[in-house]
Design an enzyme around this catalytic site. Sequence first.
Site, short mmCIF file in Angstrom:
data_model
loop_
_atom_site.label_atom_id
_atom_site.label_comp_id
_atom_site.label_asym_id
_atom_site.label_seq_id
_atom_site.Cartn_x
_atom_site.Cartn_y
_atom_site.Cartn_z
CD GLU A 54 41.84 16.10 144.12
OE1 GLU A 54 42.97 15.60 144.17
OE2 GLU A 54 41.13 16.29 145.11
CG HIS A 77 44.61 16.39 147.31
ND1 HIS A 77 43.77 15.42 146.79
CD2 HIS A 77 44.93 15.95 148.55
CE1 HIS A 77 43.60 14.45 147.66
NE2 HIS A 77 44.29 14.75 148.75
NE ARG A 114 40.67 10.58 148.67
CZ ARG A 114 41.76 10.86 149.40
NH1 ARG A 114 41.92 12.06 149.94
NH2 ARG A 114 42.70 9.95 149.57
C1 GLV Z 1 45.47 12.22 150.92
O1 GLV Z 1 44.55 12.71 150.39
C2 GLV Z 1 45.40 11.02 151.71
O2 GLV Z 1 44.38 10.32 151.68
O3 GLV Z 1 46.39 10.73 152.39
#
Ligand code: GLV
Length: 328
Positions: free
Chosen positions: A275, A293, A246
Amino acid sequence: MAIDQPTTRGHRVYLTRSVPEAGIALLASAGLTIRMNPLPRALTPDELCREVGRYDAVMCQATDRIDESVLEASRPRCRIFANCAVGYDNIDLAAAGRLGIVVTNTPDVLTEATADLTWALMLAAARRVGEAERLVRAGVWRGWNMLDFLGADVYGKTLGIVGAGRIGTAVARRARGFDMKLLYFARSDKPAMAALGAERRTLAEVMEESDFVSVHLSLTRDTRRLIDDRAIRRMKKDAIFINTSRGAIVDQGALATALAQGRIAAAGLDVYLNEPMIPAELMALENVVLLPHIGSATVSTRNRMAQTAAANVVSVLRGEGPLNPVGI
Ligand code: GLV
């Protein structure tokens, strides 16, 4: 169907965004009525508030901010928010607990895909893949040159894993094929890491001793900005920083400055603070690989994430309890 078999018939589930057909099929086969946000974007909390109260379950995603107002608005009907993600920092767990709403995530199914993408970033950042591809596409490649695009070795280097859970361990497992020395930072000893020959260190030591630092933590109050300017300043000048967890775990400004000033060699990022906004300072740098991502973005992984979230919805609505509950 036996008369006393638990049923979900008559129950309604709301999908905050599209999911792969495999998840929808599972919900449909359980007899649920499905409604989906038709917009190609995440809804705001206000928009979600207007929807969620009419459903028995919500399947949401990491891009949805499920705050206290959304959870309140879902009462008294809604019983579960099934997040299609392993991370659940987008959901106010304290409020969910207080309101008696179940929250679930999708662990395990995305571990290997995310570990693969972490390695894609490590290799791309070390070998300047993004920069080299940009040159080729710009049509200005003049042919092989012994001095062009000299990058860093990965084989035989030291990999420091920050956060030794499922994904961190899967990343470490892959490092054996590259004969890397493994260090890790975690709150407790991790036998699975020790079995790979990884040595536990303090965060400061991992930052100082590693050629590659890769972050694999959940975002919590304790981990927010854990990798701050001080931690980044500990890294070696030729070290490479990777983040597929993150964005908020890292001081993004401090990282951009370190990259711009050449205090570290490169970075590979799949996640950002706000984001989809990526600061201009990062966008301007050649020595950072920027991905949108996509850690879990393989066909089979996304199918399994949707199926896992759907299975949690069905199980809770049948009165059989959540399969992957998260809570505080
Ligand atoms: C994606 O970022 C997740 O947490 O699955």
